[in-house]
Design a protein around this motif. Sequence first.
Motif: not given
Length: 129
Positions: A41-52, A57-62, A75-84
């Motif tokens: 569940n988390v992994t799918s959002h880390y690998t798809s929703t987060g990157p999308e 937003l061209d990496g400009k996420v507040d 959790v998946g999206v949050g982890a992806y955005l913070k790691e990037r």
Amino acid sequence: EYYWESVMKPAGDEILNGHNNSSPPRLIRAAFMNQFENLANVTSHYTSTGPEIYSQLDGKVDAFIMSAGTGGTLVGVGAYLKERFFENLQQKHRMLSQSPPRIILVDPPGSSLFNKIKFGVAYASQQSE
């Protein structure tokens, strides 16, 4: 794994315990996803929703703000955005001039997450099964 499904015949056929006596229930393929405990569940959002979101937003996420069911998206999206964010800081060798994106859960009335955290049970009186 397979689960049984009762096959109901039209009125007039003899039905006992939800089954037509002349034929057994038919076998169907089914799966219980158990999204609260399934790390996919988390992994799918880390690998798809987060990157999308990051890409659009061209990496400009507040901030990323949402309500949640299982918490997998948050959790998946949050982890992806913070790691990037932190990877970009290291790659560009810059000082931290912008804050990392804030990940915020909005827990509306009736959400079971409050009770899951406070009492260990994912239930709210507003919900029914």
